[in-house]
Every structure is written in C-alpha cells, then in structure tokens.
Scaffold this active site. Structure first.
Site, mmCIF file in Angstrom:
data_model
loop_
_atom_site.group_PDB
_atom_site.id
_atom_site.type_symbol
_atom_site.label_atom_id
_atom_site.label_comp_id
_atom_site.label_asym_id
_atom_site.label_seq_id
_atom_site.Cartn_x
_atom_site.Cartn_y
_atom_site.Cartn_z
ATOM 1 N N ASP A 1 0.598 4.124 -2.637
ATOM 2 C CA ASP A 1 0.308 5.348 -2.189
ATOM 3 C C ASP A 1 1.224 6.469 -2.699
ATOM 4 O O ASP A 1 0.991 7.566 -3.333
ATOM 5 C CB ASP A 1 0.055 5.587 -0.717
ATOM 6 C CG ASP A 1 -1.062 4.613 -0.285
ATOM 7 O OD1 ASP A 1 -1.041 4.436 1.005
ATOM 8 O OD2 ASP A 1 -1.910 4.419 -0.849
ATOM 9 N N ASP B 1 0.702 -1.188 -0.240
ATOM 10 C CA ASP B 1 0.063 0.154 0.075
ATOM 11 C C ASP B 1 0.796 1.262 0.030
ATOM 12 O O ASP B 1 0.383 2.325 -0.582
ATOM 13 C CB ASP B 1 -0.862 0.126 1.349
ATOM 14 C CG ASP B 1 -2.128 -0.946 1.173
ATOM 15 O OD1 ASP B 1 -2.772 -1.088 2.088
ATOM 16 O OD2 ASP B 1 -1.962 -1.832 0.291
ATOM 17 N N LYS C 1 -0.810 4.366 8.837
ATOM 18 C CA LYS C 1 -0.432 3.217 8.531
ATOM 19 C C LYS C 1 0.970 2.612 9.015
ATOM 20 O O LYS C 1 1.940 3.837 9.146
ATOM 21 C CB LYS C 1 -0.486 2.876 6.941
ATOM 22 C CG LYS C 1 -1.867 3.104 6.548
ATOM 23 C CD LYS C 1 -2.248 2.783 5.162
ATOM 24 C CE LYS C 1 -2.377 0.990 5.041
ATOM 25 N NZ LYS C 1 -2.688 0.626 3.935
ATOM 26 N N LYS D 1 -7.077 -0.334 12.328
ATOM 27 C CA LYS D 1 -7.133 -0.543 10.992
ATOM 28 C C LYS D 1 -7.296 -1.782 10.442
ATOM 29 O O LYS D 1 -6.215 -2.503 10.216
ATOM 30 C CB LYS D 1 -6.322 0.413 10.365
ATOM 31 C CG LYS D 1 -6.806 0.600 8.721
ATOM 32 C CD LYS D 1 -6.006 1.479 7.902
ATOM 33 C CE LYS D 1 -6.630 1.637 6.483
ATOM 34 N NZ LYS D 1 -6.965 0.404 5.793
#
Ligand SMILES: [Zn+2]
Length: 638
Positions: free
Chosen positions: A38, A34, A285, A102
């Site tokens: 990103d 990710d 994150k 998350k």
C-alpha cells in the site's frame, strides 16, 4: 534534474507494483506485506495520479476456471492504518458504522436465481471478471444451495478456520489464505471439499433493506452463518477496532483488520464510489509489530533433514516488548529475493511467534552475504535444490544426525534425552542413528560427562518403555519431510503394518484422500532413503497394532485382493483375513502369499494380476487363487 529523478522513481514504482500484483494475484505468493504494498501505491498516487498502473491495478486475467464477469464490479476496499485516517473518513458522513472482521481469505460472489437456487459462485478476480468456482462452492457447508428468495447476489469471503489449518501447519504450510486460494481452484471438487473451507457472508445485493445491519441479519435468516459484527456511533469506530484487535487471538480465523461500513444504505448510496473503492467503507488494517535494525551476520544451521537454513543476527531491537537479536530468513533463495547484504537496515516483523521475520531491506548494506559452499556442520559438499541448500550427507553430518536423534526421542516421548546428552552420546559414537537408542547400556552412558549412574539407569529404562510403539508414532519419529502427524496417522490406519506402508507406491499414496502428489513423493522417497535405519530399528521395535492383532491360522500369510468380487464384498474378505491373523497388503510384492482374484471376469487382467504373473515368471512363490479357493480357506480356518 529533479524532474528526471521523479520520472525514474515513477518508473521504478510502476515496475514494482506490477511485479507484486502478479505475485499476489497470479502466484498467490506475495513477497511483501500489504502494508508495504500500500505504501508503494500511495507513493505512486502522489507522484503520478494518472499512472496507467493505478488504473489497471489488480490481477492479470489468465487464471484457472471459466471467466465470470461480475454484474457490478467487486471493488476492493480503501485501507487505513491509523486513528487519524479513520477519523478523516468518519467525518465524511453521518450516523453509525457497522464493523466486521476483515477475513483473510478469498472474496467471492454468489448468484442465486429467482427461485433462490445457487447458480454461480465466482471469485473476485480483478473486480470485473473472476473465476467460476461454483462446483467447489457447492461443497462448502456454510454456503446454502438454496435461499428463500431471489434473485440475489451474496458477497463474502471463503476462508479456512485455524482449527482446520492446524494440521496443514504441522506439515509446513505457510498460511491458510494460500491454501484456501489453492483449494478453491482445484479441478476435483472432492479434493477441494477435503479442505473443509468456510464462508462468511457480508453483503447482499438487491434487497430493500435500509441498513447494513439489517442485511447482515437477513443473511442469517437465509441460512448463512452469522458474521461477528458491531454497530456503533461513528465516533466510537476506533474503540470498536481496538476491541476486535484484543479479541483477535481468540478467533478461529485469521483477520487482517476490521471493515467499517456506513450503516445507513441511503447514506451509502449518497457517498457512492471512486473508480477503485466504495466511499462508504474502509478497512482498518493491523500493522504487524515491526521494527528496524541492522543486519550484522547470517548464521547457517543444519536441520535434521540436512537443510541448511540462514538466520539473521541483528542489533538488539524491541518488538512487542521483547528484545530480539535473531530473525528468520527461511531459506537461501529468500536472501536473494530480499537483496540482503551485511550492514543493511532491515525491517523485522513479529507475528505471534517467538522469532520474527525479516520483511525487507530498508537500506542496503555494503558487503554480500556469503552463501556456504560446504556444510557448516560436517564440512562436506552441499547442493542447492530450488530454494533450499542441503548437506549432501545428512546421514553422517553431525548436526543433521543430532537433530534426527532429538526428533526421534521427542516424538516417541523418551524422557531425559536433552540436547547435551544426545550431543555427547553422538560424539562418543554411542548414538549414530535412532536404532542406537535401543542398545544403550548403563555402563557406556556413565562414561559421558553429564551422566551419573542414576541418570544412565533412568535413560535406559525410558528406552525400554518405548520398545512397543504405535505405527503412526514410529513413522512420524523418522523425521521424514511431509510425514507429520496427519499423514502418518492416515498411513497407519489405512495400511496397518509397516510392511504394508513400505510397499505403498507414490501413485497409490497420491490418490489417497488428503494426500497429494507432492506429499506422496516426499514420503515414499523418504521411506526408501531411510530404509537401512528402518530395518535396523525393526530389530528392536514392535508395533502396538501388530501385537494386538489376532493370532490365528493365517498368521504369517499375506493377501492382496484384485478385481470385482461376486460372492462377498472386498472389505468383508479383508476383515476375515485380519480376524484370522493374516495381513492385507495393498500391492503385489515378491513376499506376497496369495493374490485373490474376483470372480467377475468381464474386464481385462488387472495390473495386480499382471504384476503377479511377472513375479511368478521370476520365481516368486506367491499363489493366485480365485474366490472359491479363498472362501474354502476361510471356512476351513474357522
Ligand atoms: Zn553436513
């Protein structure tokens, strides 16, 4: 010139993002982290904030399940990776924040009607339109079918607990998220339920609550399991993040960060949202422990299955305090996918395990990676099957056989058979396959470099302890792909004898609860390929189950039941047979003694009856008997 370069970079970024979107959403098989994804999106946003790719980000719409349009878009959350970015965000509002894990799962929206009944469950999909997964959501125990109020929309995440994932991991599944994504879209609700999924509710739409925390508390009152959360002044958000990060290894689910939301819903409404993200929430994150190094060479090793797997040898680099020189490359296709070349700078990420993964190429190298055209262990031919390279002759390939021998001794718990002894015994032709353990003798073992009389005697004694094995252990020790702890346990408890296991067809096994077509195929074909070894082992091994089995008037006789029984339940008949020492098989083979046909003749002849007729035509000695004859046999045999 500069404009032209930028133009090229934009086109390149757009193509990459589209490609990775499709992998992530449609194939559920992301190739990049990710974090890297990103980074691509950010760069594109910098260069071309108006790019259509940014507008259309999210999945394509051709997916399983009936499309469901969300009343209110399920926006994804904006993400950050540093305390500075977090501080920028908290500067935009007043008050407290609520932090929740998350969850790394599948976002889902649940719609309850005026009476509080669950009407629709839909995945997030592209945020506007998701897939209807109601039938499977209804089987998730964390999701109440009815709540005490309505209409309400509840949002949350479907995920798999790590304790549930453990058995799939043993069978080689990569991660719980992919399994969850697959399970939630299974057409067969029964099969989906077998994955034992969980649900974490983190949002409820349509209440008059004043705060995020009040909503979380309401969700618990409505019957959802509580979601771990903290409420802290916004200045303490980073501390809260660190606290979650510290607890991460103790959690029974995977999290990939912490979600922060402004606690006051009034403040949330004031902040509103962009076209992509709500402004009142942020996902902080975790970054895997990553580092960059140079690829020097690729080493190829042969596993016991004959699979030839590449390992990257890199310049020493420190990752989470450990100096690393080797990294996993998974399989031959992975090298192509990465576009890996020797001398390349590569990003390595370590996630818990000892050996890190090569995540991507940061800077290309100058020489191609040579893919072996012969087996690095035995020099024989190799075949590429999909993503993997295999030695054509694992039965006579040194590394594959040694791997198989080590697996057999480790699984059956024969102590003392380390790498060195097994390699020497293989080279001395004392051990050519697992069956040879049982004929080892002290004199020949003593001829090996490392083994004195004491060790040789100990090894022989260890082998003697393993002449009686549980069927499940024996099956697992064969080292057949997909025949791990879970599947061998299912086979042993369901079929009870090795003969019965060997008679199982792919079709029958695929229909067994907890086993799919892929596993069934691998197991049945693997057992067939191992048949010579299995037969050789049987000369030395007896099974605990068979030893414990009652000796009786039906010992040595085997039974198969077919059709609908009238006078007794089939399970009752099977029990009677076993009590009297007989075997119950699942399919008709030429070695069968009796096929018992149910008295209810309303249907056509069963497949088993037809198979028996055919075998009789070929001269088999089996007998077809009816319920009465069976009952008479049982009564006369006590
Ligand atoms: Zn080989």
């Amino acid at each position: 010139m500069r404009a032209l370069m930028a133009h090229r970079e934009i086109a390149d970024l757009e193509a990459k993002i589209r490609h990775h979107n499709q992998l992530y959403w449609d194939n559920n098989a992301p190739e990049i982290s990710d974090y890297d994804y990103d980074a691509l999106v950010r760069r594109l946003r910098e260069l071309a904030p108006d790019s259509a790719v940014l507008e259309a980000m999210g999945p394509s719409r051709a997916a399983l399940g009936t499309p469901f349009r969300h009343n209110e878009a399920m926006l994804s959350l904006d993400k950050c990776y540093s305390p500075e970015e977090l501080a920028d965000w908290t500067a935009s509002f007043e008050g407290e924040v609520v932090g929740t894990p998350k969850f790394d799962g599948i976002a889902c929206s649940l719609h309850y009607d005026e009476k509080g009944h669950l009407k629709v469950a839909a995945t997030r999909g592209d945020g506007q339109v998701g897939d209807d997964v109601t039938q499977n959501a209804l089987r998730i125990k964390d999701i109440p079918r009815r709540i005490g109020e309505g209409p309400r929309e509840v949002r949350g995440e479907i995920y798999m607990r790590l304790s549930v994932f453990a058995k799939f991991k043993e069978e080689g599944m990569a991660n719980p998220r992919n399994l969850t994504a697959g399970a939630v879209k299974l057409k067969d609700a029964e099969k989906s339920a077998a994955y034992n999924l969980s649900f974490a509710a983190y949002d409820i739409v349509g209440t008059d609550d004043q705060t995020q925390e009040a909503e979380l508390e309401r969700l618990v009152r409505l019957g959802f399991p509580p979601v771990d959360h903290v409420r802290v002044p916004k200045e303490k958000a980073f501390e809260a993040f660190e606290a979650f990060a510290k607890r991460r290894p103790t959690l029974d689910y995977e999290i990939d960060g912490v979600v922060f939301k402004v606690d006051s819903l009034k403040e949330q409404r004031r902040l509103g949202e962009t076209a992509h993200h709500p402004r009142y929430a942020l996902a902080y994150k975790f970054q895997g422990d990553a580092g960059i190094s140079t690829l020097r060479e690729v080493e190829w090793s042969v596993a016991r299955t004959g699979a030839i797997t590449p390992v990257a040898i890199v310049d020493p680099v420190a990752l989470s305090g450990v100096t690393v020189t080797r990294a996993s490359l998974h399989n031959v296709a992975f090298i192509d996918r990465l576009g890996l070349t020797l001398g390349a700078k590569v990003t390595l990420v370590r996630r818990g395990g000892v050996i890190p993964n090569v995540e991507h190429v940061t800077e290309p190298g100058d020489r191609p990676v040579e893919i072996p055209t012969t087996c690095p262990s035995c020099g024989g031919a190799v075949t590429r099957i999909r993503d993997f390279l295999y030695c054509d002759n694992p039965q006579s390939c040194r590394h594959a056989v040694i791997g198989q021998l080590l697996h057999f001794s480790a699984t059956t718990d024969m102590l003392g058979f380390g790498d060195v002894i097994v390699e020497q015994a293989y080279d001395a032709k004392l051990l050519t396959g697992p069956q040879d353990f049982y004929t080892l003798d002290v004199a020949s073992l003593m001829k090996l470099d490392r083994a004195g009389e004491k060790l040789a005697k100990k090894l022989v004694a260890e082998v003697d302890k393993k002449r009686v094995l549980e069927l499940a252990v024996f099956l697992r020790a064969l080292g057949i792909s997909e025949l791990g702890k879970n599947v061998s346990g299912i086979l042993a408890s369901r079929y009870r004898t090795l003969d019965a296991v060997l008679a199982v067809t792919e079709e029958e096994l695929a229909a067994t609860h907890g086993i799919g077509e892929t596993i069934a195929k691998s197991v049945v074909q693997g057992l067939a390929a191992m048949r010579p070894t299995i037969d050789a082992l049987r000369a030395h091994v007896t099974f605990a189950e068979e030893k414990a089995k009652a000796e009786g008037p039906l010992t040595g006789k085997s039974f198969v039941f077919t059709g609908k029984m009238v006078a007794f339940a089939r399970s009752e008949g099977e029990k009677r047979v076993r009590e009297r020492g007989g075997d119950v098989l699942s399919s008709v083979t030429k070695n069968l003694t009796y096929l018992v046909v149910g008295a209810d003749k309303s249907g056509p002849k069963s497949t088993k009856e037809k198979a028996a007729d055919k075998l009789l035509g070929q001269g088999a000695t089996l007998q077809i008997i009816d319920e009465d004859a069976f009952l008479a046999m049982i009564q006369s045999s006590g």
